[in-house]
Design an enzyme around this catalytic site. Structure first.
Site, PDB file in Angstrom:
ATOM      1  N   PRO A  99      43.769  34.616  33.887  1.00 25.76           N
ATOM      2  CG  PRO A  99      43.941  36.392  35.374  1.00 25.76           C
ATOM      3  CD  PRO A  99      43.602  34.935  35.310  1.00 25.76           C
ATOM      4  CG  ASN A 100      46.184  39.022  31.115  1.00 24.09           C
ATOM      5  OD1 ASN A 100      45.483  39.673  30.345  1.00 24.09           O
ATOM      6  ND2 ASN A 100      46.331  39.354  32.389  1.00 24.09           N
TER       7      ASN A 100
ATOM      8  NE  ARG B 243      50.973  37.801  29.846  1.00 26.35           N
ATOM      9  CZ  ARG B 243      50.657  37.222  30.981  1.00 26.35           C
ATOM     10  NH1 ARG B 243      50.068  36.038  30.962  1.00 26.35           N
ATOM     11  NH2 ARG B 243      50.921  37.811  32.120  1.00 26.35           N
TER      12      ARG B 243
ATOM     13  CE1 TYR C 125      54.565  34.360  31.750  1.00 31.85           C
ATOM     14  CE2 TYR C 125      54.220  36.373  30.475  1.00 31.85           C
ATOM     15  CZ  TYR C 125      54.267  35.719  31.690  1.00 31.85           C
ATOM     16  OH  TYR C 125      54.018  36.404  32.850  1.00 31.85           O
TER      17      TYR C 125
ATOM     18  CG  ASN D  54      49.702  29.727  34.712  1.00 33.07           C
ATOM     19  OD1 ASN D  54      49.644  30.598  35.583  1.00 33.07           O
ATOM     20  ND2 ASN D  54      50.575  29.771  33.715  1.00 33.07           N
TER      21      ASN D  54
ATOM     22  CB  ALA E  51      47.941  38.605  37.491  1.00 31.39           C
TER      23      ALA E  51
ATOM     24  CG  HIS F 288      51.290  37.293  41.819  1.00 27.36           C
ATOM     25  ND1 HIS F 288      52.167  36.277  42.124  1.00 27.36           N
ATOM     26  CD2 HIS F 288      51.305  37.416  40.456  1.00 27.36           C
ATOM     27  CE1 HIS F 288      52.710  35.829  40.988  1.00 27.36           C
ATOM     28  NE2 HIS F 288      52.201  36.492  39.971  1.00 27.36           N
TER      29      HIS F 288
ATOM     30  CG  ASP G 282      39.118  31.736  50.934  1.00 26.19           C
ATOM     31  OD1 ASP G 282      40.161  31.293  51.460  1.00 26.19           O
ATOM     32  OD2 ASP G 282      38.524  32.750  51.354  1.00 26.19           O
TER      33      ASP G 282
ATOM     34  CD  GLU H  39      51.033  28.619  42.764  1.00 29.89           C
ATOM     35  OE1 GLU H  39      50.845  28.172  43.914  1.00 29.89           O
ATOM     36  OE2 GLU H  39      51.634  29.688  42.550  1.00 29.89           O
TER      37      GLU H  39
ATOM     38  CG  HIS I 180      53.446  30.324  38.335  1.00 31.04           C
ATOM     39  ND1 HIS I 180      52.338  31.102  38.094  1.00 31.04           N
ATOM     40  CD2 HIS I 180      53.371  29.932  39.624  1.00 31.04           C
ATOM     41  CE1 HIS I 180      51.624  31.181  39.206  1.00 31.04           C
ATOM     42  NE2 HIS I 180      52.224  30.478  40.148  1.00 31.04           N
TER      43      HIS I 180
ATOM     44  CB  SER J 200      57.845  33.127  33.859  1.00 32.49           C
ATOM     45  OG  SER J 200      56.943  33.601  34.848  1.00 32.49           O
TER      46      SER J 200
ATOM     47  NE  ARG K  23      58.349  37.605  34.897  1.00 38.16           N
ATOM     48  CZ  ARG K  23      57.112  37.549  34.374  1.00 38.16           C
ATOM     49  NH1 ARG K  23      56.399  36.436  34.510  1.00 38.16           N
ATOM     50  NH2 ARG K  23      56.609  38.583  33.735  1.00 38.16           N
TER      51      ARG K  23
HETATM   52  C1  DQA Z   1      52.483  33.344  35.149  1.00 42.37           C
HETATM   53  C2  DQA Z   1      53.262  34.297  36.058  1.00 42.37           C
HETATM   54  C3  DQA Z   1      52.362  35.372  36.633  1.00 42.37           C
HETATM   55  O1  DQA Z   1      53.121  36.264  37.442  1.00 42.37           O
HETATM   56  C4  DQA Z   1      51.729  36.176  35.499  1.00 42.37           C
HETATM   57  O2  DQA Z   1      50.833  37.129  36.048  1.00 42.37           O
HETATM   58  C5  DQA Z   1      51.074  35.325  34.493  1.00 42.37           C
HETATM   59  C6  DQA Z   1      51.745  34.108  34.053  1.00 42.37           C
HETATM   60  C7  DQA Z   1      53.398  32.294  34.494  1.00 42.37           C
HETATM   61  O3  DQA Z   1      52.869  31.354  33.912  1.00 42.37           O
HETATM   62  O4  DQA Z   1      54.635  32.437  34.528  1.00 42.37           O
HETATM   63  O5  DQA Z   1      50.028  35.664  33.951  1.00 42.37           O
HETATM   64  O6  DQA Z   1      51.529  32.645  35.941  1.00 42.37           O
END
Ligand code: DQA
Length: 165
Positions: A10-11, A18, A23, A74, A77, A80, A87, A98, A100, A102, A107
């Protein structure tokens, strides 16, 4: 030809717009092109998938069990709090890394917790968009041991690989 899946949750479709101070300004389309080209240089196919919907991401992970040799993911959110995503990763034999962009440990405190990490074979954080290609390289090297329960995800800016920590 081996096939890998680049997944973004998401996002992450909003990359470029964003929070650029966190980012950067690179769009998801550019990142996808970069990882596809990185794979092509190494003789493998990379397909891309992004969704803002947990169920769609879970369905894609299930598909990866037979359709892909590895997943660069990636989870945004979902990282978390989504035990459903965790699962789903645990349900498939295909190794998942995984990623990320950032440094989630530097943070807000909630970002330092990854509920998906134990099911993944590695966690890369705080390496910017390069982390995606590093994840693909790790899968090509054969990263395949899950991080497992009890492993501490709170290590700033690190690449943590299953079986070596
Ligand atoms: C993220 C870090 C996550 O905490 C955040 O919710 C994201 C992006 C990152 O790529 O740094 O959407 O996964």
């Amino acid at each position: 030809m081996k096939k890998y899946l680049l997944m973004n949750g998401p996002n992450l479709n909003m990359l470029g717009i964003r929070e650029p101070e966190i980012y950067g300004t690179t769009t998801l389309a550019t990142i996808q092109d970069m990882v596809v080209a990185h794979g092509a240089e190494r003789g493998v196919q990379v397909d891309c998938f992004q969704s803002n919907h947990e169920g769609a991401l879970i369905d894609k992970l299930h598909e990866a069990h037979t359709a892909y040799d590895g997943v660069v993911y990636n989870p945004g959110a979902h990282t978390h709090y989504s035990y459903g995503i965790r699962d789903a990763i645990g349900s498939i034999d295909t190794p998942v890394v995984e990623v990320h962009i950032s440094d989630v440990d530097a943070r807000e405190p909630f970002r330092a917790i990854s509920v998906v990490a134990p099911a993944c074979v590695a966690q890369i954080k705080g390496h910017g968009i390069d982390g995606y290609c590093e994840a693909l390289d790790g899968l090509l090297e054969g990263w395949s041991t899950r991080l497992g329960e009890g492993f501490d995800t709170r290590t700033s800016g690190q690449v943590i690989v299953g079986g070596t920590f």
